[in-house]
Design a protein around this motif. Sequence first.
Motif, mmCIF file in Angstrom:
data_model
loop_
_atom_site.group_PDB
_atom_site.id
_atom_site.type_symbol
_atom_site.label_atom_id
_atom_site.label_comp_id
_atom_site.label_asym_id
_atom_site.label_seq_id
_atom_site.Cartn_x
_atom_site.Cartn_y
_atom_site.Cartn_z
ATOM 1 N N THR A 66 0.846 -1.189 0.000
ATOM 2 C CA THR A 66 0.000 0.000 0.000
ATOM 3 C C THR A 66 0.881 1.238 0.000
ATOM 4 O O THR A 66 2.044 1.174 0.372
ATOM 5 C CB THR A 66 -0.906 0.036 1.234
ATOM 6 O OG1 THR A 66 -0.075 0.010 2.399
ATOM 7 C CG2 THR A 66 -1.855 -1.144 1.251
ATOM 8 N N ARG B 148 -8.797 5.743 1.177
ATOM 9 C CA ARG B 148 -9.449 4.912 2.177
ATOM 10 C C ARG B 148 -10.869 5.389 2.393
ATOM 11 O O ARG B 148 -11.153 6.578 2.279
ATOM 12 C CB ARG B 148 -8.656 4.967 3.495
ATOM 13 C CG ARG B 148 -7.327 4.253 3.356
ATOM 14 C CD ARG B 148 -6.448 4.377 4.583
ATOM 15 N NE ARG B 148 -5.227 3.607 4.322
ATOM 16 C CZ ARG B 148 -5.139 2.281 4.499
ATOM 17 N NH1 ARG B 148 -6.169 1.604 4.970
ATOM 18 N NH2 ARG B 148 -4.017 1.654 4.210
ATOM 19 N N LEU C 49 -10.677 1.435 4.868
ATOM 20 C CA LEU C 49 -10.313 0.350 3.971
ATOM 21 C C LEU C 49 -10.062 0.906 2.572
ATOM 22 O O LEU C 49 -10.669 1.883 2.150
ATOM 23 C CB LEU C 49 -11.439 -0.700 3.906
ATOM 24 C CG LEU C 49 -11.759 -1.411 5.222
ATOM 25 C CD1 LEU C 49 -12.999 -2.271 5.067
ATOM 26 C CD2 LEU C 49 -10.581 -2.257 5.691
ATOM 27 N N ARG D 43 -8.650 -2.245 -2.509
ATOM 28 C CA ARG D 43 -8.074 -3.598 -2.515
ATOM 29 C C ARG D 43 -8.857 -4.523 -1.589
ATOM 30 O O ARG D 43 -9.010 -5.722 -1.868
ATOM 31 C CB ARG D 43 -6.609 -3.604 -2.042
ATOM 32 C CG ARG D 43 -5.650 -2.707 -2.756
ATOM 33 C CD ARG D 43 -5.239 -3.279 -4.119
ATOM 34 N NE ARG D 43 -5.958 -2.619 -5.195
ATOM 35 C CZ ARG D 43 -5.596 -1.455 -5.736
ATOM 36 N NH1 ARG D 43 -4.509 -0.826 -5.319
ATOM 37 N NH2 ARG D 43 -6.304 -0.911 -6.703
ATOM 38 N N ASP D 44 -9.356 -3.933 -0.479
ATOM 39 C CA ASP D 44 -10.078 -4.743 0.509
ATOM 40 C C ASP D 44 -11.445 -5.198 0.004
ATOM 41 O O ASP D 44 -12.114 -5.992 0.642
ATOM 42 C CB ASP D 44 -10.254 -3.946 1.806
ATOM 43 C CG ASP D 44 -8.927 -3.603 2.450
ATOM 44 O OD1 ASP D 44 -8.689 -2.409 2.729
ATOM 45 O OD2 ASP D 44 -8.138 -4.539 2.661
ATOM 46 N N TYR D 45 -11.842 -4.652 -1.130
ATOM 47 C CA TYR D 45 -13.134 -5.049 -1.701
ATOM 48 C C TYR D 45 -12.948 -5.890 -2.973
ATOM 49 O O TYR D 45 -13.906 -6.178 -3.674
ATOM 50 C CB TYR D 45 -13.977 -3.807 -2.000
ATOM 51 C CG TYR D 45 -14.456 -3.154 -0.731
ATOM 52 C CD1 TYR D 45 -13.626 -2.289 -0.018
ATOM 53 C CD2 TYR D 45 -15.716 -3.437 -0.212
ATOM 54 C CE1 TYR D 45 -14.050 -1.713 1.168
ATOM 55 C CE2 TYR D 45 -16.156 -2.858 0.965
ATOM 56 C CZ TYR D 45 -15.306 -2.004 1.658
ATOM 57 O OH TYR D 45 -15.735 -1.446 2.837
ATOM 58 N N TRP E 91 -17.047 -0.132 -1.923
ATOM 59 C CA TRP E 91 -16.012 0.599 -1.198
ATOM 60 C C TRP E 91 -16.502 1.982 -0.824
ATOM 61 O O TRP E 91 -16.324 2.427 0.313
ATOM 62 C CB TRP E 91 -14.752 0.683 -2.053
ATOM 63 C CG TRP E 91 -13.670 1.546 -1.473
ATOM 64 C CD1 TRP E 91 -12.827 1.242 -0.452
ATOM 65 C CD2 TRP E 91 -13.325 2.871 -1.890
ATOM 66 N NE1 TRP E 91 -11.982 2.287 -0.198
ATOM 67 C CE2 TRP E 91 -12.252 3.306 -1.068
ATOM 68 C CE3 TRP E 91 -13.807 3.748 -2.883
ATOM 69 C CZ2 TRP E 91 -11.676 4.568 -1.204
ATOM 70 C CZ3 TRP E 91 -13.223 4.996 -3.015
ATOM 71 C CH2 TRP E 91 -12.166 5.392 -2.177
ATOM 72 N N PRO F 235 -16.765 -5.532 4.578
ATOM 73 C CA PRO F 235 -16.731 -6.652 3.622
ATOM 74 C C PRO F 235 -17.444 -7.912 4.103
ATOM 75 O O PRO F 235 -18.125 -8.572 3.322
ATOM 76 C CB PRO F 235 -15.232 -6.880 3.420
ATOM 77 C CG PRO F 235 -14.620 -5.535 3.630
ATOM 78 C CD PRO F 235 -15.447 -4.888 4.709
ATOM 79 N N GLY G 163 -13.446 -10.887 1.384
ATOM 80 C CA GLY G 163 -13.764 -11.063 2.796
ATOM 81 C C GLY G 163 -15.227 -11.382 3.053
ATOM 82 O O GLY G 163 -15.675 -11.378 4.207
#
Lengths: 351, 614
Positions: free
Chosen positions: A10, A16, A21, A24-26, A51, A57, A79
């Motif tokens: 990152t 964010r 988040l 990428r986290d989604y 996002w 998630p 996730g």
Amino acid sequence: MPSITKPLVTYPGLQRNALDLTMRDYEGSMSTLCAGCGHDSVTAALVRALWELAIPPHRVVKLSGIGCSSKTPTYFVGGAHGFNSAHGRMPAIATGANAANRDLVYVGISGDGDSLSIGLGQLSHAMRRNVRMVYVIENNGVYGLTKGQFSASADVGSRAKRGEPNRLAPIDPVMLGLSIGATFIARSFSGDKEQLVPMLKAAVAHRGFALLDVISPCVTFNDHAGSTKSYLYTRQHEIKATETDFVPPAQEITATIGPDRVTSVAMHDGSLVAFRSVPDGYDPTDRPSVVAYLQERQSKGEIVTGVLYLDESVDDLHAMNGTSATPLARLEHETLCPGAAELERLQAGFR
Amino acid sequence: MQVVQGHSRGHTRERTRVNDCAIKLANVNGTGSASANSLLMQAIFRMGIPVSGKNLFPSNIQGLPTWYEIRVNKDGHTARALDYDLMVAMNAQTYDRDIAEVRAGGYVLYDATWPLDPSLHRPDVHFLGVPLARMCNEHFGDPRERILMKNIAYAGALVALLGMELPLVEDLLAAKFAGKEKLRASNQRALHLGYDYAQEHFDCPLPCRLETMEATGDKILIDGNTATALGCLYAGATVAAWYPITPSTSVMDAFKRFCEKYRRDPETGANNYLIIQAEDELAAIGMVVGAGWNGARAFTSTSGPGISLMNELLGLAYYAEVPAVVIDVQRVGPSTGMPTRTQQGDILECAYASHGDTKHILLFPANPAECFAFAVAAFDLAERFQTPVIMLSDLDIGMNDWVAPRLTWDDSYRPDRGRVLGADDLDRIAAFYRYSADDETGVAPRTLPGVDPRGAFFTRGSGHNRFGGYTEIPDEYQEVVDRLVQKHRAAAAVVPAPVIENSTGARGAAPLGVVTLGGCDLAVREALGILAAQGIAADYMRVRGFPFGDAVEAFLDAHELCVVVEQNRDAQLRALLTLETGAPKEKLRSVLAYGGFPLSAQQVVDGVMRELET
């Protein structure tokens, strides 16, 4: 894009959301779809929308049937739990999952084969029940995974890679939804992320069944000159009926779509969906005029896109049935079981 | 030849038989006879006598023949009898076959308003004519009432003929029509019309008659479908999805009634359940699978045709390892079959539902008490083994009222939710993979959606490996399916054990073993008593669950010859035993009764004798 591997590193510039988040986290796994597939663009729009909404998630539930489009849930929100189920049967499984836990965000991905042939019945009844979920039909007019048969949405006269032109009338999920009482109906195009993202956000906020018919060209089997579900045809014949802006709760309304001809609909979670009607008098809350407009435009071969119809006044499945606020799957046994003394008592009547 | 009408005195001097008779009532359906018939059966129950009442009704709303059979037996042998002592012939369409079924020396009660055709007369049978229609026309004005009250009138006649307690029957009427005085008065009047006529014109009571006993004081009258629904309620089922189909509809009707009473939050009025009438059985099982996957105890109830439709998703639930409970109230197949007749014809279909290699956990209740207990067990098994569990009841158990022991519940019951990992559990492991970390029973822990991102995984019916990832690699695929069969085998120790009764006690088994399941129980037991009296000793095993465990294997092994009694054409239980146990085919013979009516002891005795002669 789900077909491009992202670095795991990152950097400060990475945006964010309210949950701290990044996008990428989604995301999920790498796509194994053909290069240039429309479905990957829809996936990317979905990642962005979730996002931006800052849905945790693990609170997303991903559902699909069988087909190329039904593979895509693995490509977003790694996730979240996913269920790639059976051909045409995702609506019932989604209904059951929703029944068990009303609090999660259900996203169902399907295709025109999955939803308009084998799944036509279950899709119709899920709409009638107003099951709260986002239902995306990634519509390309073919059965991609089994190599190119016509689907029920193929236009009359369109030709497959080989063989006879299609002679059967196409099924239009938007018209189906309008006639069946669906409460959120939208159409878009995989190539139009600007339109898709706010549309998806509105769909998540909708307290009911949100149907999204997304033209998603199949580069391998149906993106040729004669296809009405090709990139070329769609771009040439698209008419936007509405432009949509999504305003989350507690955020000031910023006039991103212009102040004129704006309809606003309040969602149950306090967010706002604002439409700018492009053609004069298009009212996304008036079912008969929407039907008339769509039929008129579509008879001319035009593809009308946007959030086409919205009714926030209808109860969803849970409201209709007065179910508990606590998800049914979380109720304790003591609440559910009447107990030994009551069994003794109630049996007195069985004599 | 004398046409018998109205009177019959001087019965052949038969010996008196108390509390041991079979009565058949033949009616036209849609004329209200069910009310009179169940009144009689309930009265006999209240007299303390073991009794059964079986409704043999057509797949029709109005106008076709329907029969109700009451078997009374002080020793509790209440399976269907084929030897009728008393026939109430109220349907002229079926006079000939009804009269033919009465045993020599038996009785026919008929409506003497119209004379019986001389060709119907049998010299070895007593004809008791009661002018029911005429009396009701004289005493009731409303046309519909005239039809309905005929039935109560014949009930009154039977009370006199059988020596039943009239005040008891009047009390039942009073309770039934409490608050509806006009109806109660009409029913009372009709009851007396029949009763008085019989007392006046016939020698009452008949030699075969009833006397108060004390065998039902601690028992209840309940049908299997209601008991099943009660079990689902007590097990904590919260989501139910269904499609109406005879004979399972009343399971969901009962569940709905129970939920309306017991699952409403007293403070908020919210419903702690959700019942969805699906658009078809495919959708119903889909909803059950979705709900079970998402952590709710969910079930559906259906019959054979519904199971056929559910096959695909049963296979998905099997392979993806998702709990689901299915109640199959079996009826006669194949195809639409005979929707109002009983069979045990779905055994093989349910054992192996869906394409590919699949094997499901089955439960075989024999009566309403087991319907209650096994329904509860179904949810525990489904969640513990993460798989579909199908409870195979049948129409005879499900739709008839049975005398049953009082149902009991242990408040220390805790639902077995199986191996589910929560956030705390995920703290303790490095990484979660869905189809790994299986225990000795082959069960791998699962996680529920919405709880923790570390528990996320993808459920799929396509080839997957122990990590829950998509695979097309042979070893990875095989590892998972091999574990599934290990898991199924492990359930053998947990499903209800067979009921085994040895005729010779501890000293060693008789050479003949009789094996059966479900609703055949009472008829087979009665048959074994009859056979024993004829010097033929046999041990008894009633299987109650699948997969079959060691006790089943041991029983089959210990007997030179086993006769498998069941109600289907193709000997499905026998087939399943040959496939799933070590018993050689030659050792297992069949006695089959699959015409659609509940089994009778005579059919079993005849069948076993036939097998022993060959």
